[in-house]
Design an enzyme around this catalytic site. Structure first.
Site, PDB file in Angstrom:
ATOM      1  CG  ASP A   1      25.433 -29.706  20.661  1.00  0.00           C
ATOM      2  OD1 ASP A   1      26.409 -30.470  20.773  1.00  0.00           O
ATOM      3  OD2 ASP A   1      25.557 -28.521  20.329  1.00  0.00           O
TER       4      ASP A   1
ATOM      5  CG  ASN B   1      24.923 -18.975  13.344  1.00  0.00           C
ATOM      6  OD1 ASN B   1      25.526 -19.350  14.352  1.00  0.00           O
ATOM      7  ND2 ASN B   1      23.946 -19.671  12.800  1.00  0.00           N
TER       8      ASN B   1
ATOM      9  CG  HIS C   1      25.603 -21.978  16.603  1.00  0.00           C
ATOM     10  ND1 HIS C   1      25.380 -22.430  15.311  1.00  0.00           N
ATOM     11  CD2 HIS C   1      26.731 -22.637  17.006  1.00  0.00           C
ATOM     12  CE1 HIS C   1      26.313 -23.308  14.987  1.00  0.00           C
ATOM     13  NE2 HIS C   1      27.142 -23.439  15.984  1.00  0.00           N
TER      14      HIS C   1
ATOM     15  CD  GLU D   1      21.822 -22.582  14.274  1.00  0.00           C
ATOM     16  OE1 GLU D   1      22.676 -21.711  14.506  1.00  0.00           O
ATOM     17  OE2 GLU D   1      22.009 -23.494  13.434  1.00  0.00           O
TER      18      GLU D   1
HETATM   19  C1  F6R Z   1      29.088 -28.493  19.187  1.00  0.00           C
HETATM   20  C2  F6R Z   1      28.476 -27.180  19.385  1.00  0.00           C
HETATM   21  C3  F6R Z   1      28.627 -26.072  18.417  1.00  0.00           C
HETATM   22  C4  F6R Z   1      30.070 -25.862  17.942  1.00  0.00           C
HETATM   23  C5  F6R Z   1      30.117 -24.754  16.906  1.00  0.00           C
HETATM   24  C6  F6R Z   1      31.521 -24.530  16.377  1.00  0.00           C
HETATM   25  O1  F6R Z   1      28.835 -29.345  20.292  1.00  0.00           O
HETATM   26  O2  F6R Z   1      27.813 -27.043  20.351  1.00  0.00           O
HETATM   27  O3  F6R Z   1      28.160 -24.892  19.012  1.00  0.00           O
HETATM   28  O4  F6R Z   1      30.882 -25.553  19.031  1.00  0.00           O
HETATM   29  O5  F6R Z   1      29.254 -25.061  15.850  1.00  0.00           O
HETATM   30  O6  F6R Z   1      31.893 -25.637  15.621  1.00  0.00           O
HETATM   31  P1  F6R Z   1      33.377 -25.724  14.992  1.00  0.00           P
HETATM   32  O7  F6R Z   1      34.300 -25.840  16.129  1.00  0.00           O
HETATM   33  O8  F6R Z   1      33.328 -26.971  14.149  1.00  0.00           O
HETATM   34  O9  F6R Z   1      33.569 -24.479  14.208  1.00  0.00           O
END
Ligand code: F6R
Length: 259
Positions: free
Chosen positions: A67, A136, A138, A143
């Site tokens: 992303d 959450n 994702h 989301e």
């Molecule tokens: C980032 C991504 C997100 C993160 C997720 C966890 O490329 O795709 O799904 O993996 O938000 O983020 P952290 O590791 O910062 O808790």
């Protein structure tokens, strides 16, 4: 689904790095799907160490990140492009043209998302997709309520996700509202995937993903449909699993039990 509960966070990161390195070693020309986020920073630190030691060769590898924020060009320090350059690509013998992220500055993000999905297919698909998980549930920036059949597209980030991401931005800056993200169907097409979750803030989402119903309410639960998904957890992230004893019997310490 393989559920590997490691002794601690550092071991979980190391197990994840090992799986990535094995995929690279298995096929010169491997296509890796990569993730950003705080959870991945120790994994990329290990990969940088292995690159420096000469035990990892990424020269044939192609990468596609999950992303990118809409509105951030690759030279914005908090763009995922700049983050990946800093965390891995600058240290790697990896031609920049082989590293792919959606272009957050594209004038038409919807078209850019479709282009990105097609580029993954044109590269032959992803051999191993690395994933984190949001509090959450994702994956990527899919989301809750994202279609389980979704392709790469623009998603609006939830207030919870924006609040979690705000730590990477300065006090004057607003965390972005939109991202281009691989879709859930795009992620499920990877030939294998590995999700790393660490810390108590992930325990509820991890339990819903592994033991809950397959539901758009927890996008990571779609991985139950993936034929080769591995979940790597530290003890805090595994804390809410009902079948924890079972996973620890099958994979003691996050390893393989002798048959
Ligand atoms: C980032 C991504 C997100 C993160 C997720 C966890 O490329 O795709 O799904 O993996 O938000 O983020 P952290 O590791 O910062 O808790």
């Amino acid at each position: 689904m393989r559920v590997l509960i490691c002794h601690d966070t550092a071991t979980a990161a190391c197990r994840t790095a090992d799986i990535l390195c094995d995929a690279v070693a298995a096929r010169h020309g491997a296509v890796l799907g990569l993730a950003t986020g705080g959870t991945m920073e120790p994994v990329y630190a290990l990969l940088r160490d292995r690159l420096a030691a000469g035990t990892l060769d990424l020269s044939g590898t192609t990468t596609f990140n999950l992303d990118e924020y809409v509105g951030l060009a690759g030279d914005h320090p908090q763009s995922y492009r700049a983050t990946m350059n800093r965390l891995l690509f600058d240290a790697a013998d990896l031609r920049r043209s082989r590293t792919h992220l959606p272009d957050g500055a594209a004038s038409d993000p919807a078209t850019e998302a479709r282009r990105y999905d097609a580029a993954i297919a044109a590269a032959g698909g992803i051999d191993l997709q690395l994933l984190g998980i949001g509090g959450n549930g994702h994956i990527g920036f899919n989301e809750p309520t994202s279609s389980l059949g979704s392709r790469t597209r623009v998603k609006t980030l939830t207030a919870e996700t924006r609040a979690a991401n705000a730590r990477f931005f300065g006090p004057e800056e607003e965390a972005p509202r939109y991202a281009i993200t691989m879709g859930i169907a795009t992620i499920l097409e990877s030939r294998s995937c590995v999700l790393l979750a660490t810390g108590p803030g992930k325990a509820a989402a991890v339990a819903a993903a592994i033991e809950g119903p397959v539901s758009a309410a927890c996008p990571a639960s779609a991985l139950q449909l993936h034929p080769s998904a591995t979940m790597i957890l530290d003890p805090e992230a595994a804390a809410d699993l009902r079948l924890r004893d079972y996973y620890e019997t099958v994979h003691p310490g996050g390893g393989e039990a002798p048959l």
